[in-house]
Design a protein around this motif. Sequence first.
Motif, mmCIF file in Angstrom:
data_model
loop_
_atom_site.group_PDB
_atom_site.id
_atom_site.type_symbol
_atom_site.label_atom_id
_atom_site.label_comp_id
_atom_site.label_asym_id
_atom_site.label_seq_id
_atom_site.Cartn_x
_atom_site.Cartn_y
_atom_site.Cartn_z
ATOM 1 N N LEU A 14 4.068 2.217 0.269
ATOM 2 C CA LEU A 14 3.335 2.694 -0.912
ATOM 3 C C LEU A 14 2.659 1.568 -1.695
ATOM 4 O O LEU A 14 1.520 1.740 -2.141
ATOM 5 C CB LEU A 14 4.273 3.502 -1.815
ATOM 6 N N PRO A 15 3.303 0.416 -1.913
ATOM 7 C CA PRO A 15 2.590 -0.660 -2.622
ATOM 8 C C PRO A 15 1.310 -1.102 -1.920
ATOM 9 O O PRO A 15 0.305 -1.391 -2.591
ATOM 10 C CB PRO A 15 3.622 -1.789 -2.673
ATOM 11 N N SER A 16 1.316 -1.153 -0.599
ATOM 12 C CA SER A 16 0.102 -1.533 0.128
ATOM 13 C C SER A 16 -0.988 -0.489 -0.073
ATOM 14 O O SER A 16 -2.162 -0.824 -0.293
ATOM 15 C CB SER A 16 0.415 -1.685 1.626
ATOM 16 N N LEU A 69 -5.991 -3.153 5.050
ATOM 17 C CA LEU A 69 -6.291 -2.099 6.017
ATOM 18 C C LEU A 69 -5.563 -2.340 7.334
ATOM 19 O O LEU A 69 -4.975 -1.426 7.923
ATOM 20 C CB LEU A 69 -7.797 -2.038 6.267
ATOM 21 N N SER A 70 -5.601 -3.582 7.800
ATOM 22 C CA SER A 70 -4.926 -3.920 9.055
ATOM 23 C C SER A 70 -3.418 -3.760 8.926
ATOM 24 O O SER A 70 -2.750 -3.233 9.824
ATOM 25 C CB SER A 70 -5.282 -5.357 9.453
ATOM 26 N N LEU A 71 -2.868 -4.195 7.805
ATOM 27 C CA LEU A 71 -1.426 -4.087 7.561
ATOM 28 C C LEU A 71 -0.997 -2.622 7.549
ATOM 29 O O LEU A 71 0.024 -2.249 8.151
ATOM 30 C CB LEU A 71 -1.099 -4.768 6.238
ATOM 31 N N ILE A 72 -1.756 -1.784 6.860
ATOM 32 C CA ILE A 72 -1.422 -0.362 6.773
ATOM 33 C C ILE A 72 -1.462 0.278 8.146
ATOM 34 O O ILE A 72 -0.572 1.044 8.524
ATOM 35 C CB ILE A 72 -2.390 0.347 5.806
ATOM 36 N N HIS A 73 -2.488 -0.056 8.904
ATOM 37 C CA HIS A 73 -2.606 0.518 10.248
ATOM 38 C C HIS A 73 -1.407 0.145 11.114
ATOM 39 O O HIS A 73 -0.828 0.997 11.784
ATOM 40 C CB HIS A 73 -3.891 0.031 10.904
ATOM 41 N N SER A 74 -1.030 -1.123 11.096
ATOM 42 C CA SER A 74 0.074 -1.572 11.949
ATOM 43 C C SER A 74 1.411 -1.021 11.491
ATOM 44 O O SER A 74 2.368 -0.994 12.253
ATOM 45 C CB SER A 74 0.133 -3.101 11.974
ATOM 46 N N SER A 75 1.489 -0.546 10.250
ATOM 47 C CA SER A 75 2.757 -0.043 9.719
ATOM 48 C C SER A 75 2.948 1.449 9.940
ATOM 49 O O SER A 75 4.071 1.934 9.874
ATOM 50 C CB SER A 75 2.866 -0.336 8.220
ATOM 51 N N ILE A 76 1.868 2.185 10.186
ATOM 52 C CA ILE A 76 2.032 3.635 10.299
ATOM 53 C C ILE A 76 1.572 4.192 11.626
ATOM 54 O O ILE A 76 1.690 5.374 11.875
ATOM 55 C CB ILE A 76 1.267 4.376 9.179
ATOM 56 N N PHE A 134 0.284 -8.216 -2.671
ATOM 57 C CA PHE A 134 -1.108 -7.839 -2.908
ATOM 58 C C PHE A 134 -1.221 -6.895 -4.108
ATOM 59 O O PHE A 134 -2.161 -6.998 -4.902
ATOM 60 C CB PHE A 134 -1.699 -7.177 -1.664
ATOM 61 N N LEU A 135 -0.275 -5.982 -4.247
ATOM 62 C CA LEU A 135 -0.321 -5.055 -5.381
ATOM 63 C C LEU A 135 -0.253 -5.810 -6.698
ATOM 64 O O LEU A 135 -0.964 -5.491 -7.653
ATOM 65 C CB LEU A 135 0.835 -4.052 -5.286
#
Length: 795
Positions: free
Chosen positions: A500-502, A470-477, A447-448
């Motif tokens: 960080l790239p996300s 947004l969903s990816l970031i949430h599930s990762s942290i 995506f970046l």
Amino acid sequence: MPSIEEIFDDPVVPSPSPSAPPPPPPPSLVEPPTEASLQALLTRVGSSNTPLSLLPPDLLLLISSFTHDIPARTRSLGFLILAQLNSSTSPSSTEDGKALGDAFAPKVEKLLLETKSEELEKALSFLSALLQSAQGAGISILLRPGFMDNLFDLTDLYPSSTSSSKGSNLIPLALADLISQASNTKPGRTALSSSSWIAWLERQTSRTDDPALRATAAVALTKLSRGGGSAEDVLAAAEGGDAGAEKLEEDESEKGRRDLKLASMMKEIVTSHRPSTTPASPSSTILSAVEGLAFTSLRGPIKELLANDKLFLQKLFSLVPPPPTSRSFTNPISISDAPPPPSSSSSTVTPPSLAYGIAAIISNLVSYRPQLTAEQAQLDRLRRMTTAAKKAKSPNGMEVPDQDPLDDDRRVRMRVKKVLEAGGVPVLVSLSRSESRAVRDVVGRCFLALVEVRDDRGLVIQQGGAKALLSLIHSSISTPTSSSKPTQLPSPTVVPDALLPSLQALSKLTITTSPFALFGLNPSSSADAVRPIALLLLHEESSLLQKFEALMALTNLASLGPELADRIALAEEGKVVRKTEELMLEDNKMVKRAATELVCNLLSSDRVFEAFSGEESTTSSTGAILPAPPPPYNPTTTTSESKPETKTASSPAASKLHILLALSNTYDLPTRLASSACLATLTSSPIACSLLLSRPGGKGKVFELILDLFKPVVDEEDEEAIEEGIEGEVDVGLVHRGALVLRNVLGNLGGEKGVKEAGREAGGKKVLEGLVEGKGKVGGGEVEELVRECLSLLG
């Protein structure tokens, strides 16, 4: 010929008495592996103090759990047991794998001496599984004396994968898969680097009658080529001068040609693939082809080969089920909405191995060269000068470039366009829902790259890219919990670097796109993006560019109004604002400008206004300002608004105001406009005016700096004009802001002793009269009226 049960030693048990019945045989010796039997073994291993002390029946059960006829769910339990055994050993044993390898090696070696293909497949498939779960243990078995010779003997015993003997066609495929797994490690590549293994694999890639074997052998060859030359080859090249360098160049060129040939073959496998009725269970041929292309597509020519074949891209993307229907802007996704957990039985879930391979191929096609700082670029040049062998020459005598020209920005941009046209964004949206963090990390990098060019961002947003991020970031942290509400996200120090790239991709989208288009028409929906972007700004490993883009994104969010500005001010316990203040002093002009512009937008928040103006907090329900230390949100309070002199020049608010005043007199016009706008807002407070005039150097110096806003602007790029003092034109925007600041200071403090006098002594009347009398200098209207009002207040 002994059976598989007879290969293993019987467990030592007491001799039964003549009157006692013989003990029944262990069920695991007569029954094939099942979910129930492996689940029981997993429980025993997890609860045992000596998990490696497995009985022979247990070893047999586990070794037999990875053949082609075992269901995938049962095999997954076998992998869990191997991982449990590996983690139960000491850290040093886990690294070299000796303890775990010694537990299985005798049994595996006995199996390899068998002639029954079913038993040989058990040994080979088990070793492949062991190399995936515990690499050290698998390598320790491969490196045992004589083991590799016994393996290679199988290439003579089973030269064809189409033998008429039952099961014999599985041995070459299992052997090729074992070589592929072993080639993931440097010791494995070294052990398999002989010309005999290479020749055998090359013969298998030529077999058009067995696509699965052909693809698996191609993957193994590809991995073997990734290791490069041996240490001895490199040393010989260094000592051999031109001849050694040319030899290495020839070897690398040969590897490139071989990889291109293999990639063409694997591309054809994907292109000729017919969609399966069960997309969640792709064939081993497709899995191998995708894995091989993930490796080979690191080379520039292969990137071009794949990107220029639209049919290939469409076939590759068709292996991923389409994403669910995206939500409308009136029902936007929230970062607090956890992504729907994929079910292992759902046909809409892409297997992790296939998902990772497809994501890796896309990443290889669209990723730009990393942007190096000036210091990193200099270090890179020094490294290449001191370690590289003498550069090879092309036929025309020109030096071969250090970097592949097929990876320059122009070629990458063309590949990005082809991936977008082939439907790459919906594929990434689907893959972003993967349970595998490794897959999600690669998707974030994709995506970046796709949003690097501003013109492409609209399509990415339209096809659900922003919501997927947004969903990816949430599930990762986030951390799972039994509560129905999402848990508190971790502090920036524990956010994985791979995220960080996300975060950066989300920031890029937020910079150039209206938050309403990204997150929905409700301003509160945009608040979901504050935390991820704040994490990017605060992360210890984020680059200066990433911090700059985070500042720009937060500035756009803060422009939506006080609610969002307050949300940003509270983010990470006030750390965002404190970090922004630090970056206002950054040497980099663009970062300094972005930080100042963010502060300007944040002043719509009462908390931030009070912190910068020095006013006592009167709006917080708890009566508290943002925490300290450091103390940007702990301003000294006053007992009465009528006594602003109780504030001193050493207060935190005074320091902030003086920094803004200094920034309003730099050569960078946008920074001057932002900082003077901050002062125009803050000086509406009498306390802020008092603190502003408390600057070391006296009131006169403060008025001189304010009056500089009314003077002609010099272009910072015009070094000659700066050196010679050549004046430009006044900037109406600066004059407007300066007039507001001057009016506020004189209006709030004009009655105090020495204030107006200091303004007149600084040349205020002359500067203001020059603007009013000069024809067209301020354009008349509101600005001229403000200037006249300042003249009147100055007296």
